[in-house]
Design a protein around this motif. Structure first.
Motif, PDB file in Angstrom:
ATOM      1  N   MET A 251    -107.339  79.332  85.943  1.00 27.91           N
ATOM      2  CA  MET A 251    -108.446  78.596  86.545  1.00 27.91           C
ATOM      3  C   MET A 251    -109.787  79.293  86.304  1.00 27.91           C
ATOM      4  O   MET A 251    -109.832  80.433  85.867  1.00 27.91           O
ATOM      5  CB  MET A 251    -108.174  78.418  88.035  1.00 27.91           C
ATOM      6  CG  MET A 251    -106.904  77.601  88.247  1.00 27.91           C
ATOM      7  SD  MET A 251    -106.665  77.107  89.946  1.00 27.91           S
ATOM      8  CE  MET A 251    -106.336  78.657  90.698  1.00 27.91           C
TER       9      MET A 251
ATOM     10  N   ASN B 168    -111.930  80.628  88.235  1.00 19.42           N
ATOM     11  CA  ASN B 168    -112.216  81.878  88.952  1.00 19.42           C
ATOM     12  C   ASN B 168    -111.321  83.034  88.490  1.00 19.42           C
ATOM     13  O   ASN B 168    -111.281  84.081  89.131  1.00 19.42           O
ATOM     14  CB  ASN B 168    -112.083  81.663  90.461  1.00 19.42           C
ATOM     15  CG  ASN B 168    -110.684  81.256  90.877  1.00 19.42           C
ATOM     16  OD1 ASN B 168    -109.822  81.049  90.032  1.00 19.42           O
ATOM     17  ND2 ASN B 168    -110.465  81.150  92.167  1.00 19.42           N
TER      18      ASN B 168
ATOM     19  N   VAL C 212    -108.069  83.091  88.399  1.00 16.97           N
ATOM     20  CA  VAL C 212    -106.740  83.099  89.025  1.00 16.97           C
ATOM     21  C   VAL C 212    -105.801  82.233  88.183  1.00 16.97           C
ATOM     22  O   VAL C 212    -106.197  81.191  87.683  1.00 16.97           O
ATOM     23  CB  VAL C 212    -106.827  82.557  90.474  1.00 16.97           C
ATOM     24  CG1 VAL C 212    -105.452  82.375  91.080  1.00 16.97           C
ATOM     25  CG2 VAL C 212    -107.665  83.505  91.330  1.00 16.97           C
TER      26      VAL C 212
ATOM     27  N   GLU D  25    -102.718  79.862  88.033  1.00 20.23           N
ATOM     28  CA  GLU D  25    -101.838  79.035  88.869  1.00 20.23           C
ATOM     29  C   GLU D  25    -100.532  78.803  88.118  1.00 20.23           C
ATOM     30  O   GLU D  25    -100.542  78.390  86.960  1.00 20.23           O
ATOM     31  CB  GLU D  25    -102.497  77.688  89.179  1.00 20.23           C
ATOM     32  CG  GLU D  25    -101.641  76.857  90.135  1.00 20.23           C
ATOM     33  CD  GLU D  25    -102.244  75.497  90.457  1.00 20.23           C
ATOM     34  OE1 GLU D  25    -102.743  75.314  91.562  1.00 20.23           O
ATOM     35  OE2 GLU D  25    -102.212  74.637  89.552  1.00 20.23           O
TER      36      GLU D  25
ATOM     37  N   ASP E 108     -91.872  72.878  92.695  1.00 24.07           N
ATOM     38  CA  ASP E 108     -93.173  72.476  92.150  1.00 24.07           C
ATOM     39  C   ASP E 108     -94.150  72.028  93.231  1.00 24.07           C
ATOM     40  O   ASP E 108     -95.234  71.543  92.934  1.00 24.07           O
ATOM     41  CB  ASP E 108     -93.007  71.396  91.071  1.00 24.07           C
ATOM     42  CG  ASP E 108     -92.255  70.187  91.587  1.00 24.07           C
ATOM     43  OD1 ASP E 108     -91.883  70.195  92.771  1.00 24.07           O
ATOM     44  OD2 ASP E 108     -92.038  69.240  90.807  1.00 24.07           O
TER      45      ASP E 108
ATOM     46  N   PHE F  70     -95.105  74.145  95.869  1.00 26.98           N
ATOM     47  CA  PHE F  70     -95.844  75.314  96.375  1.00 26.98           C
ATOM     48  C   PHE F  70     -96.120  76.262  95.207  1.00 26.98           C
ATOM     49  O   PHE F  70     -95.344  77.176  94.941  1.00 26.98           O
ATOM     50  CB  PHE F  70     -95.044  76.018  97.471  1.00 26.98           C
ATOM     51  CG  PHE F  70     -94.806  75.150  98.674  1.00 26.98           C
ATOM     52  CD1 PHE F  70     -95.732  75.103  99.704  1.00 26.98           C
ATOM     53  CD2 PHE F  70     -93.671  74.358  98.753  1.00 26.98           C
ATOM     54  CE1 PHE F  70     -95.523  74.286 100.804  1.00 26.98           C
ATOM     55  CE2 PHE F  70     -93.448  73.530  99.850  1.00 26.98           C
ATOM     56  CZ  PHE F  70     -94.380  73.494 100.881  1.00 26.98           C
ATOM     57  N   PRO F  71     -97.239  76.037  94.497  1.00 24.67           N
ATOM     58  CA  PRO F  71     -97.533  76.876  93.326  1.00 24.67           C
ATOM     59  C   PRO F  71     -97.870  78.318  93.711  1.00 24.67           C
ATOM     60  O   PRO F  71     -98.322  78.575  94.831  1.00 24.67           O
ATOM     61  CB  PRO F  71     -98.733  76.191  92.680  1.00 24.67           C
ATOM     62  CG  PRO F  71     -99.313  75.323  93.733  1.00 24.67           C
ATOM     63  CD  PRO F  71     -98.254  75.014  94.726  1.00 24.67           C
ATOM     64  N   LEU F  72     -97.630  79.221  92.774  1.00 18.93           N
ATOM     65  CA  LEU F  72     -97.999  80.621  92.967  1.00 18.93           C
ATOM     66  C   LEU F  72     -99.363  80.836  92.326  1.00 18.93           C
ATOM     67  O   LEU F  72     -99.653  80.239  91.288  1.00 18.93           O
ATOM     68  CB  LEU F  72     -97.003  81.546  92.273  1.00 18.93           C
ATOM     69  CG  LEU F  72     -95.610  81.690  92.865  1.00 18.93           C
ATOM     70  CD1 LEU F  72     -94.632  80.824  92.119  1.00 18.93           C
ATOM     71  CD2 LEU F  72     -95.185  83.142  92.767  1.00 18.93           C
ATOM     72  N   HIS F  73    -100.157  81.682  92.938  1.00 23.01           N
ATOM     73  CA  HIS F  73    -101.430  82.044  92.321  1.00 23.01           C
ATOM     74  C   HIS F  73    -101.429  83.526  92.006  1.00 23.01           C
ATOM     75  O   HIS F  73    -101.188  84.346  92.884  1.00 23.01           O
ATOM     76  CB  HIS F  73    -102.599  81.661  93.227  1.00 23.01           C
ATOM     77  CG  HIS F  73    -102.992  80.220  93.066  1.00 23.01           C
ATOM     78  ND1 HIS F  73    -104.242  79.753  93.324  1.00 23.01           N
ATOM     79  CD2 HIS F  73    -102.273  79.158  92.644  1.00 23.01           C
ATOM     80  CE1 HIS F  73    -104.290  78.448  93.072  1.00 23.01           C
ATOM     81  NE2 HIS F  73    -103.104  78.070  92.669  1.00 23.01           N
TER      82      HIS F  73
ATOM     83  N   ALA G 298    -103.242  87.011  90.523  1.00 21.24           N
ATOM     84  CA  ALA G 298    -104.511  87.701  90.291  1.00 21.24           C
ATOM     85  C   ALA G 298    -104.209  89.162  89.978  1.00 21.24           C
ATOM     86  O   ALA G 298    -103.109  89.639  90.277  1.00 21.24           O
ATOM     87  CB  ALA G 298    -105.407  87.579  91.512  1.00 21.24           C
TER      88      ALA G 298
ATOM     89  N   LEU H 222    -100.818  90.540  91.449  1.00 21.41           N
ATOM     90  CA  LEU H 222    -100.524  89.967  92.767  1.00 21.41           C
ATOM     91  C   LEU H 222    -100.104  88.512  92.619  1.00 21.41           C
ATOM     92  O   LEU H 222    -100.713  87.766  91.855  1.00 21.41           O
ATOM     93  CB  LEU H 222    -101.777  90.034  93.656  1.00 21.41           C
ATOM     94  CG  LEU H 222    -102.408  91.416  93.823  1.00 21.41           C
ATOM     95  CD1 LEU H 222    -103.824  91.281  94.351  1.00 21.41           C
ATOM     96  CD2 LEU H 222    -101.574  92.270  94.752  1.00 21.41           C
TER      97      LEU H 222
ATOM     98  N   VAL I  85     -99.500  85.201  94.945  1.00 20.63           N
ATOM     99  CA  VAL I  85     -99.730  84.653  96.286  1.00 20.63           C
ATOM    100  C   VAL I  85     -99.252  83.202  96.346  1.00 20.63           C
ATOM    101  O   VAL I  85     -99.618  82.396  95.490  1.00 20.63           O
ATOM    102  CB  VAL I  85    -101.237  84.699  96.639  1.00 20.63           C
ATOM    103  CG1 VAL I  85    -101.493  84.068  97.995  1.00 20.63           C
ATOM    104  CG2 VAL I  85    -101.759  86.125  96.606  1.00 20.63           C
ATOM    105  N   THR I  86     -98.425  82.889  97.326  1.00 21.98           N
ATOM    106  CA  THR I  86     -98.037  81.497  97.560  1.00 21.98           C
ATOM    107  C   THR I  86     -98.498  81.095  98.962  1.00 21.98           C
ATOM    108  O   THR I  86     -97.920  81.544  99.939  1.00 21.98           O
ATOM    109  CB  THR I  86     -96.503  81.319  97.491  1.00 21.98           C
ATOM    110  OG1 THR I  86     -96.015  81.936  96.312  1.00 21.98           O
ATOM    111  CG2 THR I  86     -96.126  79.856  97.520  1.00 21.98           C
TER     112      THR I  86
END
Lengths: 232, 135
Positions: B28, B30, B32, B34, B41, B43-46, B48, B55, B57-58
Motif C-alpha cells: 500500500m 503507506n 504497509v 497487505e 480471506d 481478516f487480512p494481515l498487515h 510492516a 511485524l 498485524v491482524t
C-alpha cells in the motif's frame, strides 16, 4: 530512561488517539543524541587507545632489551669476579644498578599505561552498552509506530464496515463456509479418484472376460423379447 | 539475507503452501504490505518493518463491537488464551484489538510464509473462541 514507561504514561494520559505520537518526540531525540554521543566517544577512545597501545608496545620492547643488558652485565660481573678482577666487577655492579633503576622506571610506566588501556577498553564497552540499550529502546518506539501504521490502514477498512451488526460473526461464517466448501471439494476430488480407480478395475475385469458386458445384456434382452413374441 | 516487503509481496503472490494456502499481497501507499491468505480471506494481515523486525498485524475488531459490560471479561479471556497462541500475541492499538507476530528481519521466506499461514488460522480460532462476547 525507559521508553515503555513513557508509553504507559502517554496511554494513561489518553495520547493513544489515532495520529497522535505516542512517545514524546523529545525522548526519541534524546535517545538518538545519546547514541550519537556514545558513538563519537567510542571513536575518540579508539584513537587514543591506538596511541597508548603503541607506547605500551614500545615500552615493553625497551624493558626486554634492558633485561637482556642486565643479564649480559651480570654474567660479565661474575666472570670478572672469577678472574679476581674485583674493581672491574664493582664497576659492572654500578652499571647493573643503573640498568635496574631504568628498568623499574619503565616497568612502572608500563603498568600505568596498561591500566589506562584497560580503562579505555572498559569505557568503550560501557558506551557500547549504552548504544545497544538505546537502540533497543528506539526499536520499541519504531515497533509501536509501525504497528500503529499497520493497524490504522486496516482500521479504516474495518471502520467502513463495522457499522453492521455482527460483523465478526458474519465474516467468520463466510470463512467457515469457504473452508467447508474447500473440504467438500477435496472430498469430491477423493471420491472422483476412487471412482476412476473403480472404473479402471471394471475395465480390467471386462478385458479379462470377467463381469457382464453391455453386449451380453443386449443379447439377453433380445432373447426375452423373442420368447415373448413366441408366446404372443 | 533481509527480504524487502516488495520482494516478499512478489514471492507471496506466486506461492502455494503444502496445505494449499495461497496469498494475495498488495503493497500500500503507506509502505504497509497487505496480505490476504486464502485460508482466511476476511481478516487480512498487515506487514510492516522496523530496523530489526518484520511485524505482522491482524486487526480483529473494535472495542465498540464488544458487548457492553463484557470488555473486562474479554480482556481477561484474551490474557488466558494468549499462551495457547504463542507465535501470535494479542494487543490493543487505539480501540482496535489486534493479533500480531514479530519475526527477525533475516527470517527466511519459507518460515515467514508458515508464520503468516498460522497467524491467519489463529485469527479464526481466536475469534471463534471469543465470538460470544461480541455484539
Amino acid at each position: 530512561m525507559s521508553i515503555l514507561k513513557d508509553i504507559f504514561t502517554a496511554m494513561r494520559g489518553g495520547a493513544s488517539e489515532a495520529g497522535e505520537a505516542i512517545v514524546d518526540a523529545n525522548a526519541i531525540r534524546i535517545l538518538e543524541q545519546e547514541v550519537r554521543d556514545a558513538e563519537s566517544a567510542i571513536a575518540k577512545a579508539k584513537q587514543s587507545l591506538t596511541r597508548l597501545k603503541s607506547s605500551e608496545i614500545k615500552l615493553k620492547r625497551e624493558i626486554n632489551s634492558l633485561n637482556t643488558d642486565y643479564d649480559d652485565y651480570e654474567a660479565k660481573a661474575i666472570e670478572a669476579l672469577n678472574m679476581g678482577e674485583e674493581a672491574l666487577a664493582e664497576e659492572v655492579a654500578g652499571r647493573l644498578e643503573e640498568i635496574a633503576t631504568e628498568r623499574d622506571e619503565k616497568s612502572a610506566e608500563h603498568s600505568t599505561l596498561e591500566s589506562e588501556v584497560n580503562g579505555i577498553n572498559k569505557l568503550i564497552r560501557s558506551r557500547e552498552k549504552i548504544i545497544q540499550k538505546n537502540k533497543r529502546e528506539l526499536e520499541k518506539v519504531k515497533t509501536i509506530k509501525e504497528v500503529q501504521k499497520a493497524t490504522t490502514s486496516i482500521s479504516d477498512n474495518v471502520a467502513a464496515t463495522s457499522s453492521s451488526q455482527h460483523r465478526v460473526s458474519k465474516a467468520l461464517d463466510r470463512v467457515k463456509a469457504k473452508q467447508q466448501n474447500w473440504r467438500d471439494n477435496m472430498e469430491a476430488g477423493e471420491w472422483m479418484d476412487t471412482q476412476e480407480q473403480g472404473d479402471d478395475l471394471d475395465a480390467r475385469l471386462k478385458q479379462s472376460g470377467l463381469g457382464g458386458s453391455a453386449g451380453s445384456k443386449k443379447s439377453s434382452i433380445l432373447e426375452k423379447l423373442k420368447a415373448k413374441q413366441k408366446v404372443g | 539475507m533481509t527480504i524487502t516487503l516488495e520482494e516478499l509481496a512478489f514471492r507471496l503472490n506466486d506461492h502455494v503452501t503444502d496445505e494449499g494456502t495461497s496469498f494475495d499481497a498488495l503493497l500500500m501507499d503507506n509502505g504497509v504490505l497487505e496480505v490476504v491468505c486464502s485460508n482466511n480471506d476476511e481478516f487480512p494481515l498487515h506487514l510492516a518493518q522496523t530496523d530489526t523486525q518484520l511485524l505482522a498485524v491482524t486487526p480483529l475488531f473494535n472495542v465498540s463491537e464488544v458487548i457492553p459490560n463484557e470488555v473486562d471479561n474479554l480482556n481477561k479471556v484474551l490474557l488466558q488464551l494468549a499462551p495457547a497462541v504463542p507465535l501470535s500475541a494479542f494487543g490493543l492499538q487505539d480501540d482496535t484489538y489486534i493479533l500480531f507476530g514479530a519475526m527477525a528481519l533475516g527470517t527466511s521466506f519459507e518460515i515467514i510464509v508458515h508464520e503468516l499461514e498460522v497467524q491467519a488460522e489463529n485469527t479464526i480460532d481466536v475469534l471463534e473462541a471469543i465470538q460470544s462476547l461480541l455484539a
